[in-house]
Scaffold this active site. Structure first.
Site, PDB file in Angstrom:
ATOM      1  N   HIS A 176      14.422   0.008  -8.431  1.00  0.00           N
ATOM      2  CA  HIS A 176      14.373   0.852  -7.241  1.00  0.00           C
ATOM      3  C   HIS A 176      12.986   1.466  -7.043  1.00  0.00           C
ATOM      4  CE1 HIS A 176      16.164   3.403  -4.139  1.00  0.00           C
ATOM      5  NE2 HIS A 176      15.369   4.360  -4.592  1.00  0.00           N
ATOM      6  N   HIS A 191       8.014   2.659  -4.808  1.00  0.00           N
ATOM      7  CA  HIS A 191       7.067   3.755  -4.989  1.00  0.00           C
ATOM      8  C   HIS A 191       5.947   3.429  -5.964  1.00  0.00           C
ATOM      9  CE1 HIS A 191       9.673   6.323  -2.628  1.00  0.00           C
ATOM     10  NE2 HIS A 191      10.699   5.934  -3.356  1.00  0.00           N
ATOM     11  N   LYS A 234      10.037   0.601   5.976  1.00  0.00           N
ATOM     12  CA  LYS A 234      10.127   1.783   5.113  1.00  0.00           C
ATOM     13  C   LYS A 234       9.543   2.954   5.886  1.00  0.00           C
ATOM     14  CE  LYS A 234      10.744   4.157   1.268  1.00  0.00           C
ATOM     15  NZ  LYS A 234      12.055   4.368   0.624  1.00  0.00           N
TER      16      LYS A 234
END
Ligand SMILES: *[C@@H]1O[C@H](CO)[C@@H](O)[C@H](O)[C@H]1NC(C)=O
Length: 300
Positions: A176, A191, A234
């Protein structure tokens, strides 16, 4: 009174994570430790190893407008020769191609990939000063009694599989946060700047704009980016830009272990940086410990 309430709520959140009673960590200790980690980080990119071209900045209320306001890539130059030959970068890069991005697609983890996980944890947490400093701190708090226990817990926390869709073991904290996932027609997580750079270079990712820019003039910097990856959008993907893999892993783990599911305040080069983490509540490992759901730089 405030202090009592604070300590009580910290204790309860630590116990609910499966840690012992002695493990109370104050905000000041987190700030002091994060300054030390920042200072010890010898592998983050320097100004001559990385040049970014952030182009358009948009207001935080317009992050969902989906306009490509930046004609050029975000990453103008990355010195792959110097950075990618470092053991912690090599270890991270070897993990990034192990995942199926769509939730609902089961992750198969052959033994070669388990070895890559072990190498990544060893290189980042046992073979760097950052990793050893983080371990020494958590050890001093009674949270771990050996490096072996520390690494084993990080391995479950970050790489343990859980299900974001239909009961299929399709996800992990590592996937993730470091790789990114596609869920419900959108990008979820994502990220890490190296994953961004590699996908942009391959032509799979199109940078649109950024909606926040950390106060730094050197790396690691913080940006909140709008972009398209593999056709999906995103809205705000924030990352430490130019951070070494061990820096990302150490500060996210520090915040997740000491402030699970909360905003955590780091001090980096004298500036405050928030990190938001989330616990994964639908399944657990060991003695009721929770997998990491998400962690990313956030504006406090
Ligand atoms: C998960 O559990 C924590 C702690 O009990 C709670 O604060 C949080 O809201 C829960 N998250 C979700 C998504 O339910």
């Amino acid at each position: 009174m405030m202090t009592v309430i604070l300590i009580l709520s910290l204790t309860i959140s630590l116990i609910s994570q499966g840690y012992s009673l002695s493990a109370i960590v104050t905000n000041n200790e987190i700030k002091t430790l994060s300054e030390t980690l920042f200072r010890l980080d010898s592998n983050s990119a320097t100004d001559s190893q990385l040049v970014i071209d952030p182009q358009a900045q948009i207001s935080s209320s317009k992050t969902n407008s989906q306009n490509d306001l930046s004609p050029r890539p975000l990453f103008k130059y990355v010195s792959e020769d110097t950075l990618f030959s470092k053991p912690t970068y090599k270890a991270l890069l070897s993990l990034l191609d192990n995942y199926r991005w769509a939730t609902g697609d089961v992750e198969y983890v052959p033994s070669k990939e388990v070895q890559e996980q072990d190498t990544f944890l060893r290189e980042t947490m046992l073979n760097t000063e950052i990793g050893r400093e983080l371990y020494n701190f958590l050890y001093s708090k009674g949270m771990y009694s050996s490096q072996k226990e520390f690494i084993q817990d990080l391995k479950m926390m970050w790489f343990g599989l859980y299900s974001r869709s239909d009961g299929k073991l399709d996800s992990s904290g590592f996937e993730h946060i470091f790789v990114g996932e596609i869920k419900g027609g959108k990008i979820s997580g994502f990220h890490n700047w190296l994953q961004f750079y590699l996908n942009e270079k391959e032509g799979l990712l199109n940078y649109y704009s950024h909606s926040f820019n950390g106060p730094w003039t050197t790396y690691p910097d913080v940006l909140g980016m709008q972009f398209k990856w593999d056709g999906y959008f995103k809205e705000v993907g924030s990352s430490f830009i130019g951070a070494s893999p061990e820096f990302d892993l150490a500060v996210y783990s520090l915040c997740y272990i000491t402030r699970p599911g909360k905003m955590c305040y780091l001090s980096l080069g004298g500036k405050t940086q928030g990190i938001q983490t989330y616990t994964w509540n639908k399944s657990s490992y060991g003695d009721g410990k929770k997998y990491i759901g998400s962690a990313y730089p956030a504006t406090p």
